[in-house]
Design a protein around this motif. Structure first.
Motif, short mmCIF file in Angstrom:
data_model
loop_
_atom_site.label_atom_id
_atom_site.label_comp_id
_atom_site.label_asym_id
_atom_site.label_seq_id
_atom_site.Cartn_x
_atom_site.Cartn_y
_atom_site.Cartn_z
N ALA A 43 0.83 -1.21 0.00
CA ALA A 43 0.00 0.00 0.00
C ALA A 43 0.86 1.26 0.00
O ALA A 43 0.61 2.21 -0.77
N VAL A 44 1.90 1.29 0.83
CA VAL A 44 2.76 2.48 0.88
C VAL A 44 3.54 2.62 -0.42
O VAL A 44 3.75 3.74 -0.92
N LEU A 51 -9.89 1.34 0.80
CA LEU A 51 -10.77 2.39 0.27
C LEU A 51 -10.02 3.70 0.06
O LEU A 51 -10.18 4.36 -0.97
N ALA A 52 -9.18 4.06 1.02
CA ALA A 52 -8.42 5.31 0.91
C ALA A 52 -7.41 5.23 -0.23
O ALA A 52 -7.23 6.19 -0.99
N LEU A 53 -6.75 4.09 -0.36
CA LEU A 53 -5.74 3.94 -1.41
C LEU A 53 -6.38 3.93 -2.79
O LEU A 53 -5.84 4.53 -3.74
N ALA A 54 -7.52 3.27 -2.93
CA ALA A 54 -8.21 3.26 -4.22
C ALA A 54 -8.55 4.67 -4.68
O ALA A 54 -8.41 5.02 -5.86
N ASP A 76 -1.87 -9.71 -2.52
CA ASP A 76 -3.30 -9.49 -2.26
C ASP A 76 -3.65 -8.01 -2.38
O ASP A 76 -4.68 -7.65 -2.97
N LEU A 77 -2.81 -7.15 -1.82
CA LEU A 77 -3.10 -5.71 -1.90
C LEU A 77 -2.98 -5.22 -3.33
O LEU A 77 -3.85 -4.48 -3.81
N LYS A 110 1.35 4.23 -2.79
CA LYS A 110 1.26 5.65 -2.45
C LYS A 110 2.46 6.41 -3.03
O LYS A 110 2.31 7.54 -3.53
N CYS A 111 3.62 5.80 -2.96
CA CYS A 111 4.82 6.43 -3.54
C CYS A 111 4.66 6.59 -5.05
O CYS A 111 5.04 7.62 -5.62
N TRP A 112 4.10 5.58 -5.70
CA TRP A 112 3.88 5.64 -7.14
C TRP A 112 2.86 6.75 -7.47
O TRP A 112 3.06 7.52 -8.41
#
Length: 351
Positions: free
Chosen positions: A142-143, A171-174, A202-203, A146-148
């Motif tokens: 996930a992080v 949900l926040a990452l999507a 999975d993520l 976020k960097c991408w």
């Protein structure tokens, strides 16, 4: 009577715990004495341990615990140089040439204490009895995403913080990826068959990223591995050792590449065996991305306590895995604890 003393973590952004109130109640019923330090930041409230019947001690009072108490924590101790007379169960990060690890072993040697390293608690087949791996992989992916996403905005990723649940994180990452335009297309994971790699995969798949999974069979040639450079993301999810090949070599940042972000979830930059040879220090919650090349950008995400992004879920999972081994601490019928003690003895005599 075996006395387990659960210390309050003293590292910033570390709210996990290795024993739940239900687990503590099980230990008490089995004849253990359980002391838990009070903590206002722990993912599981102190009141739960009160209700379970534990003795509650002041926060960070473990140095004054009885010398026969086994001090149980997760992350590193304060680096104050004091001698360590107790037996500690924790992640020591001291057996692979880490500079801070040598100092830690010197403190145990000076105090006559013992390190039973959680990373090296294994069954008779060599498999770890408990690990945070799945949640490290999940949160690390996930992080990394976020960097991408930050790169797509022409920026470097900003601070990250814990989430109430895995669903809240997704949900926040999507939403963050939608704002970036689209998720990255491909990710290559080395260590895909393990706990960490499974969590990362999975993520990624939940966010619509196509995953290529590698494990020992795909890396036995020893490299180089140009395929890594042909993916948007690369995840290192293996516990490196003396025979681990270099996955990302020092010349990778300047090579022709599609690769934009490396998620080094294993995160051992100061180890003698680091297979990601483009960076030399862990990243942080405040600054999760280390930019190692500008044009085109290449960032490394290497936070070393990733499961704390999902502290309750990861704590409950890990504690459930570890409890049967904790119950065996006094008798050690499986040999798990004696193997950990022998490993400590072997390393401490070298310092």
């Amino acid at each position: 009577m075996t006395h387990i003393w659960v210390r309050a973590e003293q590292r910033a952004n570390e709210t996990r715990v290795g024993l739940t109130p239900d687990g503590a109640a099980t230990l008490l019923k089995a004849g253990f004495k359980v002391t838990v330090e009070a903590s206002d930041t722990r993912a599981i409230a102190t009141q739960g341990y009160v209700d379970a019947g534990c003795t509650i001690a002041s926060e960070h009072s473990w140095p004054d615990a009885p010398h026969d108490a086994v001090i149980f924590g997760l992350k590193e101790l304060p680096e104050d140089g004091t001698a360590l007379p107790h037996c500690h169960i924790m992640f020591g990060h001291a057996y692979k040439g880490q500079s801070a690890g040598r100092t830690l072993l010197q403190r145990f040697k000076a105090g006559g204490g013992t390190l039973l390293d959680l990373e090296y608690l294994t069954n008779d087949t060599g498999r770890r009895v408990a690990a945070f791996g799945y949640w490290a992989g999940f949160a690390g992916a996930a992080v990394t995403l976020k960097c991408w996403a930050a790169q797509q905005r022409g920026a470097v990723a900003g601070p990250v913080a814990p989430y109430a649940s895995a669903q809240a994180l997704k949900l926040a990452l999507a939403e963050e990826l939608r704002e970036a335009g689209a998720p990255p297309k491909t990710a290559l994971i080395i260590g895909a068959l393990g706990r960490v790699g499974t969590g990362a995969a999975d993520l990624c798949r939940a966010m619509g990223v196509t995953v290529t999974g590698w494990d020992m069979a795909e890396t036995k040639s020893g490299g180089p591995f140009p395929e890594i450079l042909d993916h948007d993301l690369f995840f290192n999810c293996i516990l490196a050792g003396p025979t681990t090949p270099a996955f990302v070599r020092p010349d990778a940042p300047t090579a022709a590449r599609r690769l934009r972000v490396i998620g080094d979830i294993a995160c051992d930059p100061d180890s003698d065996f680091n297979p990601v040879q483009v960076y030399d220090r862990a990243t942080t919650w405040a600054a999760p991305a280390l930019r190692v090349h500008d044009d085109p950008p290449l960032d490394v995400m290497a936070i070393d306590n990733l499961p704390s992004m999902l502290p309750r879920e990861s704590s409950e999972d890990f504690a459930g895995q570890l409890l049967p081994t904790l119950l065996d601490l006094g008798q050690d019928r499986s040999g798990t604890w004696s193997r950990a003690k022998s490993l400590f003895d072997d390393h401490v005599k070298r310092v």
